[in-house]
Design a protein around this motif. Structure first.
Motif, short mmCIF file in Angstrom:
data_model
loop_
_atom_site.label_atom_id
_atom_site.label_comp_id
_atom_site.label_asym_id
_atom_site.label_seq_id
_atom_site.Cartn_x
_atom_site.Cartn_y
_atom_site.Cartn_z
N ALA A 161 0.83 -1.21 0.00
CA ALA A 161 0.00 0.00 0.00
C ALA A 161 0.87 1.26 0.00
O ALA A 161 0.57 2.22 -0.72
CB ALA A 161 -0.92 -0.01 1.22
N ARG A 162 1.93 1.26 0.80
CA ARG A 162 2.81 2.43 0.87
C ARG A 162 3.43 2.75 -0.49
O ARG A 162 3.68 3.91 -0.80
CB ARG A 162 3.94 2.19 1.88
N ASN A 163 3.69 1.70 -1.26
CA ASN A 163 4.34 1.90 -2.55
C ASN A 163 3.36 1.93 -3.72
O ASN A 163 3.78 1.94 -4.88
CB ASN A 163 5.39 0.80 -2.77
N GLY A 164 2.08 1.96 -3.42
CA GLY A 164 1.06 2.12 -4.45
C GLY A 164 0.94 0.95 -5.40
O GLY A 164 0.55 1.13 -6.56
N VAL A 165 1.25 -0.27 -4.94
CA VAL A 165 1.18 -1.44 -5.80
C VAL A 165 -0.26 -1.95 -5.87
O VAL A 165 -0.91 -2.16 -4.84
CB VAL A 165 2.11 -2.56 -5.28
N HIS A 166 -0.76 -2.15 -7.08
CA HIS A 166 -2.09 -2.73 -7.28
C HIS A 166 -1.93 -4.25 -7.24
O HIS A 166 -1.42 -4.87 -8.17
CB HIS A 166 -2.69 -2.30 -8.62
N CYS A 167 -2.36 -4.85 -6.16
CA CYS A 167 -2.13 -6.29 -5.95
C CYS A 167 -3.31 -7.10 -6.48
O CYS A 167 -4.46 -6.86 -6.11
CB CYS A 167 -1.94 -6.58 -4.46
N ARG A 168 -2.98 -8.08 -7.32
CA ARG A 168 -3.99 -9.00 -7.82
C ARG A 168 -3.55 -10.41 -7.42
O ARG A 168 -3.10 -11.20 -8.26
CB ARG A 168 -4.16 -8.83 -9.34
N PHE A 169 -3.65 -10.67 -6.13
CA PHE A 169 -3.19 -11.93 -5.59
C PHE A 169 -4.29 -12.99 -5.74
O PHE A 169 -5.47 -12.71 -5.57
CB PHE A 169 -2.80 -11.78 -4.12
N GLY A 170 -3.86 -14.20 -6.05
CA GLY A 170 -4.81 -15.27 -6.28
C GLY A 170 -5.35 -15.27 -7.70
O GLY A 170 -6.27 -16.02 -8.02
N GLU A 171 -4.79 -14.44 -8.58
CA GLU A 171 -5.26 -14.36 -9.96
C GLU A 171 -4.11 -14.70 -10.92
O GLU A 171 -3.08 -14.03 -10.93
CB GLU A 171 -5.79 -12.96 -10.28
N ARG A 172 -4.31 -15.70 -11.71
CA ARG A 172 -3.33 -16.08 -12.72
C ARG A 172 -3.45 -15.20 -13.96
O ARG A 172 -4.54 -14.72 -14.29
CB ARG A 172 -3.51 -17.55 -13.15
N VAL A 173 -2.33 -15.01 -14.62
CA VAL A 173 -2.35 -14.38 -15.94
C VAL A 173 -2.53 -15.48 -16.98
O VAL A 173 -1.80 -16.48 -16.97
CB VAL A 173 -1.04 -13.61 -16.19
N THR A 174 -3.49 -15.33 -17.84
CA THR A 174 -3.79 -16.38 -18.82
C THR A 174 -3.14 -16.14 -20.17
O THR A 174 -2.93 -17.08 -20.95
CB THR A 174 -5.31 -16.51 -19.01
N ALA A 175 -2.79 -14.87 -20.47
CA ALA A 175 -2.18 -14.59 -21.77
C ALA A 175 -1.51 -13.23 -21.76
O ALA A 175 -1.87 -12.33 -20.98
CB ALA A 175 -3.23 -14.65 -22.89
N ILE A 176 -0.53 -13.08 -22.65
CA ILE A 176 0.15 -11.79 -22.86
C ILE A 176 -0.03 -11.43 -24.34
O ILE A 176 0.35 -12.21 -25.22
CB ILE A 176 1.65 -11.89 -22.53
N ASP A 177 -0.62 -10.29 -24.59
CA ASP A 177 -0.78 -9.80 -25.97
C ASP A 177 0.28 -8.73 -26.19
O ASP A 177 0.10 -7.55 -25.83
CB ASP A 177 -2.20 -9.22 -26.16
N ARG A 178 1.41 -9.13 -26.79
CA ARG A 178 2.53 -8.21 -26.93
C ARG A 178 2.25 -7.12 -27.97
O ARG A 178 2.75 -6.00 -27.87
CB ARG A 178 3.80 -8.97 -27.30
N ALA A 179 1.44 -7.44 -28.94
CA ALA A 179 1.12 -6.45 -29.98
C ALA A 179 0.35 -5.28 -29.39
O ALA A 179 0.60 -4.11 -29.72
CB ALA A 179 0.34 -7.12 -31.11
#
Length: 812
Positions: free
Chosen positions: A68-86
């Motif tokens: 919280a002090r460093n302003g990090v948006h935490c999405r814990f317990g959530e997997r990343v399913t894909a990366i769209d590099r384009a």
């Protein structure tokens, strides 16, 4: 602000974020995904969590406040399913698309599960993260059996932890000796012998064939030769595989892992990767030291600075209590290599240096590893050791003639010698921190992070402190429980838990008590620690209690006792007052109204105690425990019932709290108060726990004192309901019971824990932690919330009846 998305909240990415926030606070808008439902913790210390030597809370490196002090948006317990590099977006399992300017992949690794028949049975677990650790803890217990497949570092740490949990453990290892990547056969033999002495069976050269199940659960491991080893849990610890699938599916260049260059950049200039999921020049990385190097380089790359990752030699230590092991470099046989070997079978000491061209290329040490860092430094530097060849194996203290003082090894280390391998901290960096004013181990840890990960270098850091400060160095005083042991209260509690010691004779035998039966200082403390740790198994030892607790009354200066019945919340009635008046007449007692809103009957002879207990018990009254290290009173004002200023029912809440808590043993006496308004007639702000009723609900304060020390309570929580007050109070009391040294009042314990924030996180903010504490408290209360007066009266009656029967039989 640049949008930075980080996938994976492990140790490598956590260290990278630290570097970023230290160098450029506010420059990055960070979103942090993690498949685990939690943030960064020290995975190196999972083994002590498994063994019971540490709790999960103690190994958290970045808590919710830090994010919280460093302003990090935490999405814990959530997997990343894909990366769209384009499109430069990351797709989360929730379906959200999160855009990035820069992306860091730190997905770590996956445990390798040997595809044996039965590998998917319930009870077959890997050993990789906290969830795996918790599954093992849940399955552990005295008399239960565990099989660990894999005799490497992780497998042996799992085996040791489960053994300390009371399980019978067998390690099954395919190669011919343990830790074959780090040890030669001789050192592997010594390690196997030591583990055997600790009750861990080791089978080397054993090939697993099938996992046998029963009703869907693991029941045994069958070996190639037909041997079956029964088990309630089977741990796979046979290696890891880089978790590179996400990068591979995104079209990044991959081999065995995600390929990176020396700046930790992948084939996409806007995508970095680090940790166990990366491959650099054909190398994979599994130890924390190179991962932290990568973290620093990655941060510098994100900041636009020039940096390059250079792989380095790493050393290995085993985190199994009593197994001192050090390994570094390459010790395999090879052309032009020579060995220097030292063996001392009686002490279980083995040292082997592998030399090539008068330089150390490998070192294996077992039983005595004090000189490991010195040898490691010589090896990393490629130092020519020909001039010290004859005495080299004996370490730096023997170079140039007679043995030097014990600090010689540290003095001989150059400034660039690495002291803390986990964090890449050199001797010179520590010396610089000391010269800057860091004169304690904690200060060094804060400044440099040395000893802040696995803690294995703490002793070495203290030696650097002593060497640098000379006579100014003050070694932290470690006060043992008493003269019967060298253990501190903290060490004693930890070992009772980790070794499943459930009786005083067990503790004294296993932990090397210097006296046969202890003393008046250690026996009450031992009794309390065993009682709290094992409420269902341990039987309270009355003879290990102070005289007041043995006799359930306060002894006075003339040898008589005071007896004080409990008045819940300070309330009584006419029947109770008549019983007290009758008892005062019958036993010639003086009558005193106490500061805790109870009536004290003074001057009772010891022989009359059972009788007065019986008389008061007949009126429905129970012991007030005014003599105990336990709950005393819950003082109240009249609250809304009678007072025109009262905002809440303070009397009713006080009664409910006292009925919930009475009978609980604590490290010291524990006093509460509930006051109906801020005018504070019940003096709630100087109690161990005080509740002040206000218009909006209740304010809870803790850590007050009004005896030799005068101290106001510190605010713990503001809540709206009575139920929350009661739950938080119970959780706080249980945390105090489990954590405080015997005879420490709450305010002293709070100071030792590191402050109220640590406590608040566990009893107020974390609802799961609060529920677990309440559950453990209730288990203890199921055994100990009973009136000792009634018990004594019943015991006397039970003893009397058989004697009467025997007399009758004799007469007949």
């Amino acid at each position: 602000m640049q949008k930075l998305v980080v996938i994976g909240a492990g140790m490598a990415s956590g260290r990278m974020l630290e570097h970023l926030f230290e160098a450029a606070p506010g420059d990055f808008d960070v979103t942090l995904f993690n498949a685990e439902p939690r943030g960064n913790y020290n995975r190196i210390m999972l083994s002590p969590v498994l063994s019971g030597e540490k709790s999960y809370d103690e190994i958290v490196t970045h808590d919710a406040d830090w994010y919280a002090r460093n302003g990090v948006h935490c999405r814990f317990g959530e997997r990343v399913t894909a990366i769209d590099r384009a499109r430069k977006v990351v797709l989360g399992a929730s379906g959200d698309e999160v855009p990035y300017d820069k992306l860091v992949i730190a997905t770590g690794s996956n445990p390798f599960i040997v595809p044996l028949p039965g590998h998917d049975l319930d009870g077959v677990v890997a050993y990789r993260d906290l969830d795996d650790t918790n599954r093992m803890i849940a399955a552990a217990g005295p008399g239960r059996r565990a099989v660990v497949i894999g005799g490497g570092l992780l497998g042996l740490e799992a085996a040791a932890g489960l053994r300390l949990r009371g399980m019978e453990v067998t390690v099954v290892h395919l190669p011919g000796h343990l830790m074959e990547r780090q040890l030669d056969p001789a050192a592997g033999y010594l390690l196997r012998r030591t583990l055997g002495e600790r009750g861990i069976e080791v089978l080397c050269g054993a090939n697993s064939k099938e996992i046998v199940g029963q009703d869907g659960k693991v029941a045994a491991l069958r070996l190639e030769d037909g041997t079956e080893i029964a088990c309630d849990i089977l741990v796979m610890a046979v290696g890891i595989r880089p978790a590179a699938a996400l990068g591979r599916e995104a079209g990044l260049t991959t081999g065995r892992a995600i390929a990176v260059d020396a700046t930790m950049t992948t084939s996409d200039p806007d995508v970095l990767a680090l940790g166990e999921c990366v491959e650099f020049e054909g190398q994979l990385f599994g130890l924390v030291a190179p991962l932290y190097d990568q973290a620093k380089v990655a941060a510098q790359t994100l900041l636009g600075q020039s940096a390059a990752f250079v792989p380095r030699e790493v050393s290995t230590k085993l985190k199994v209590t009593g197994c001192d092991l050090f390994s570094a470099g390459d010790f395999a046989e090879g052309e032009g290599r020579e060995d220097i070997v030292f063996r001392d079978p009686a002490r279980g000491v083995y040292k082997r240096l592998v030399l090539k061209d008068d330089r150390i290329v490998g070192a294996v040490m077992y039983g005595d590893t004090a000189d490991g860092n010195w040898f490691y430094g010589l090896m990393k530097d490629g130092a020519d050791v020909s001039a010290m060849r004859e005495t080299l194996i004996f370490g730096p203290g023997f170079q140039g003639g007679a043995p030097a003082d014990p600090m010689a090894a540290v003095a001989a280390l150059p400034d660039e010698a690495e002291i803390c391998g986990c964090n890449g901290v050199s001797k010179g960096m520590i010396v610089k921190a000391i010269e800057g004013g860091a004169h304690t181990l904690d200060a060094i840890k804060t400044c440099t992070k040395a000893s802040g990960s696995c803690g294995g270098c703490s002793g070495l850091v203290e030696q650097v402190l002593a060497l640098t400060l000379g006579g100014e160095f003050v070694k932290p005083a470690v006060k043992p429980v008493c003269g019967c042991t060298d253990l501190t209260h903290e060490e004693l509690r930890r070992l009772i838990r980790s070794k499943s010691l459930k009786s005083m004779p067990e503790v004294m035998q296993e932990l090397g008590w210097k006296t046969p039966d202890g003393c008046p200082s250690c026996r009450p403390a031992l009794n309390f620690y065993l009682l709290v740790e094992w409420p269902l198994e341990y039987r309270d030892d009355l003879q290990s209690r102070f005289v007041n607790e043995r006799n359930h009354g306060n002894i006075q200066k003339d040898g008589t006792y005071s007896v004080m019945p409990r008045m819940f919340g300070g309330m009584t009635n006419a029947d109770e007052l008549r019983a007290i008046a009758d008892a005062a007449d019958k036993y010639g007692a003086a009558v005193k109204v106490t500061g805790g809103q109870r009536i004290d009957l003074l001057g009772i002879r010891k022989e009359d105690l059972p009788s007065i207990w019986a008389d008061l018990g007949a009126a429905g009254m129970v012991s007030g425990h005014a003599y105990t290290k336990g709950l005393r009173t819950v003082k109240t004002c009249v609250g809304t019932d009678w007072c025109r200023f009262g905002t809440q029912d303070s009397t009713g809440l006080g009664i409910r709290l006292e009925k919930r808590l009475w009978g609980s043993w604590t490290p010291h006496k524990f006093k509460l108060a509930v006051t109906g308004c801020p005018r504070n007639c019940a003096e709630a702000t100087c109690k161990d726990l005080g509740v002040v009723c206000v218009e909006s609900g209740y304010e809870i304060g803790v850590g007050g004192a009004a005896g030799i020390e005068l101290k106001a309570t510190e605010p713990l929580a503001k809540v709206a309901t009575e139920a929350e007050v009661i739950d938080i109070t119970v959780a706080f009391l249980q945390l105090y019971r489990e954590g405080a040294n015997y005879l420490d009042r709450p305010h002293k314990w709070i100071a030792k824990t590191g402050g109220l924030d640590w406590i608040r996180a566990r009893v107020v903010d974390d609802l799961d932690s609060r529920r677990a504490l309440i559950e453990r408290f209730d288990i203890s209360q199921s055994v100990y919330q009973k009136d000792p007066w009634a018990d004594h009266v019943a015991t006397r009656a039970a003893l009397y009846t058989p004697l009467a029967d025997l007399t009758k039989e004799a007469a007949e």
